[in-house]
Scaffold this motif. Structure first.
Motif, PDB file in Angstrom:
ATOM      1  N   LYS A  46       0.810  -1.232   0.000  1.00  0.00           N
ATOM      2  CA  LYS A  46       0.000   0.000   0.000  1.00  0.00           C
ATOM      3  C   LYS A  46       0.838   1.275   0.000  1.00  0.00           C
ATOM      4  O   LYS A  46       0.296   2.362   0.220  1.00  0.00           O
ATOM      5  CB  LYS A  46      -0.962   0.030   1.195  1.00  0.00           C
ATOM      6  CG  LYS A  46      -1.827  -1.197   1.352  1.00  0.00           C
ATOM      7  CD  LYS A  46      -2.780  -1.000   2.517  1.00  0.00           C
ATOM      8  CE  LYS A  46      -3.577  -2.270   2.824  1.00  0.00           C
ATOM      9  NZ  LYS A  46      -4.515  -2.075   3.940  1.00  0.00           N
ATOM     10  N   GLN A  47       2.145   1.172  -0.207  1.00  0.00           N
ATOM     11  CA  GLN A  47       2.993   2.358  -0.172  1.00  0.00           C
ATOM     12  C   GLN A  47       3.459   2.726  -1.578  1.00  0.00           C
ATOM     13  O   GLN A  47       3.861   1.835  -2.338  1.00  0.00           O
ATOM     14  CB  GLN A  47       4.214   2.102   0.726  1.00  0.00           C
ATOM     15  CG  GLN A  47       3.869   1.784   2.157  1.00  0.00           C
ATOM     16  CD  GLN A  47       3.144   2.923   2.841  1.00  0.00           C
ATOM     17  OE1 GLN A  47       3.432   4.098   2.598  1.00  0.00           O
ATOM     18  NE2 GLN A  47       2.167   2.592   3.673  1.00  0.00           N
TER      19      GLN A  47
ATOM     20  N   ASN B  42       0.744   4.499  -1.884  1.00  0.00           N
ATOM     21  CA  ASN B  42      -0.705   4.383  -1.699  1.00  0.00           C
ATOM     22  C   ASN B  42      -1.142   3.092  -2.372  1.00  0.00           C
ATOM     23  O   ASN B  42      -0.406   2.496  -3.165  1.00  0.00           O
ATOM     24  CB  ASN B  42      -1.462   5.599  -2.257  1.00  0.00           C
ATOM     25  CG  ASN B  42      -1.176   5.825  -3.729  1.00  0.00           C
ATOM     26  OD1 ASN B  42      -1.516   4.992  -4.567  1.00  0.00           O
ATOM     27  ND2 ASN B  42      -0.538   6.957  -4.045  1.00  0.00           N
TER      28      ASN B  42
ATOM     29  N   SER C 115      -3.203   2.349  -4.730  1.00  0.00           N
ATOM     30  CA  SER C 115      -3.316   2.328  -6.185  1.00  0.00           C
ATOM     31  C   SER C 115      -1.952   2.163  -6.844  1.00  0.00           C
ATOM     32  O   SER C 115      -1.775   1.324  -7.744  1.00  0.00           O
ATOM     33  CB  SER C 115      -3.987   3.616  -6.696  1.00  0.00           C
ATOM     34  OG  SER C 115      -5.313   3.695  -6.226  1.00  0.00           O
TER      35      SER C 115
ATOM     36  N   ASP D 211      -8.800   0.007  -1.043  1.00  0.00           N
ATOM     37  CA  ASP D 211      -8.640  -0.593   0.283  1.00  0.00           C
ATOM     38  C   ASP D 211      -9.905  -1.298   0.758  1.00  0.00           C
ATOM     39  O   ASP D 211      -9.849  -2.201   1.597  1.00  0.00           O
ATOM     40  CB  ASP D 211      -8.245   0.491   1.290  1.00  0.00           C
ATOM     41  CG  ASP D 211      -6.941   0.153   1.991  1.00  0.00           C
ATOM     42  OD1 ASP D 211      -6.425  -0.957   1.734  1.00  0.00           O
ATOM     43  OD2 ASP D 211      -6.443   0.972   2.775  1.00  0.00           O
TER      44      ASP D 211
END
Length: 221
Positions: free
Chosen positions: A15-16, A18, A20, A52
């Protein structure tokens, strides 16, 4: 970053920066290495569509961990420095000592290999360590199951384990026929292609033939 570092980074930083960007990086990586895991693509599609809220990011990370383990956490193959050595595992007794001296050792030597039996070696420290080291350094292990000695099965087991690590060691099982017929060997190996012999002369012929067949493609270093 190389391929290994990229995959490790994707696993360690889900998720880093973010969700997407991360999922598109995962998708690009899997496409680059031609990974066709259907479950991974289903998860990627879900995350791309729902972000998410899809709540399956952990599943995708788990699949990436499996991929990392498959590609990079492989057991390394131990090096062989004595490619001309054959380890002999057998019961220690007066009768078997004669078989070793009159059959195993001369047959092995006639094929330009050296015979190793652990009781012939002088060493300090752990005998288990020495046994493991000598088996690892051997191109083949002959295990005579006559007598059903635990040590013989243990040494044969080391060879089996090395084979699972793609070590080139060959395992040859032998047993005196009357013992095999009357006492039986352990169930786990009873179905193997065991060299059954009547006496020393019979063993000499059969062992020589088996060794030549098994080692014919080996090149000594």
């Amino acid at each position: 970053m190389n391929e290994k570092e990229t995959l490790k980074n994707l696993i360690e930083n889900p998720k880093q920066p973010n969700i997407s960007e991360w999922v598109y990086e995962v998708e690009a990586f899997l496409e680059e290495i031609n990974e066709n895991n259907e479950e991974a693509w289903v998860l990627i599609d879900g995350i791309k569509k729902q972000g998410d809220s899809f709540r399956r990011c952990e599943n995708l990370v788990a699949l990436l961990r499996q991929l990392y383990k498959k590609k990079y956490d492989k057991v390394s193959i131990p090096l062989i420095t004595k490619r001309n050595q054959i380890f002999v595992a057998m019961m220690f007794s007066t009768e078997t000592a004669s078989t070793y001296e009159q059959v195993y050792k001369p047959v092995i030597q006639s094929l330009n290999y050296s015979a190793m039996r652990i009781d012939e070696k002088q060493f300090n420290g752990s005998i288990i360590g020495e046994i493991t080291a000598e088996i690892t350094d051997s191109i083949a292990l002959i295990a005579d199951l006559t007598g059903n000695r635990g040590g013989v099965y243990y040494e044969a087991g080391i060879a089996r384990g090395l084979q699972l690590c793609n070590h080139p060691i060959k395992l040859i099982l032998t047993c005196k026929r009357d013992f095999f017929d009357n006492e039986r060997v352990h169930f786990d190996v009873s179905g193997d292609n065991i060299v059954l012999y009547e006496n020393d002369d019979d063993l000499k012929q059969k062992l020589s033939k088996r060794l030549q067949a098994v080692l014919s493609k080996e090149t000594k270093a």
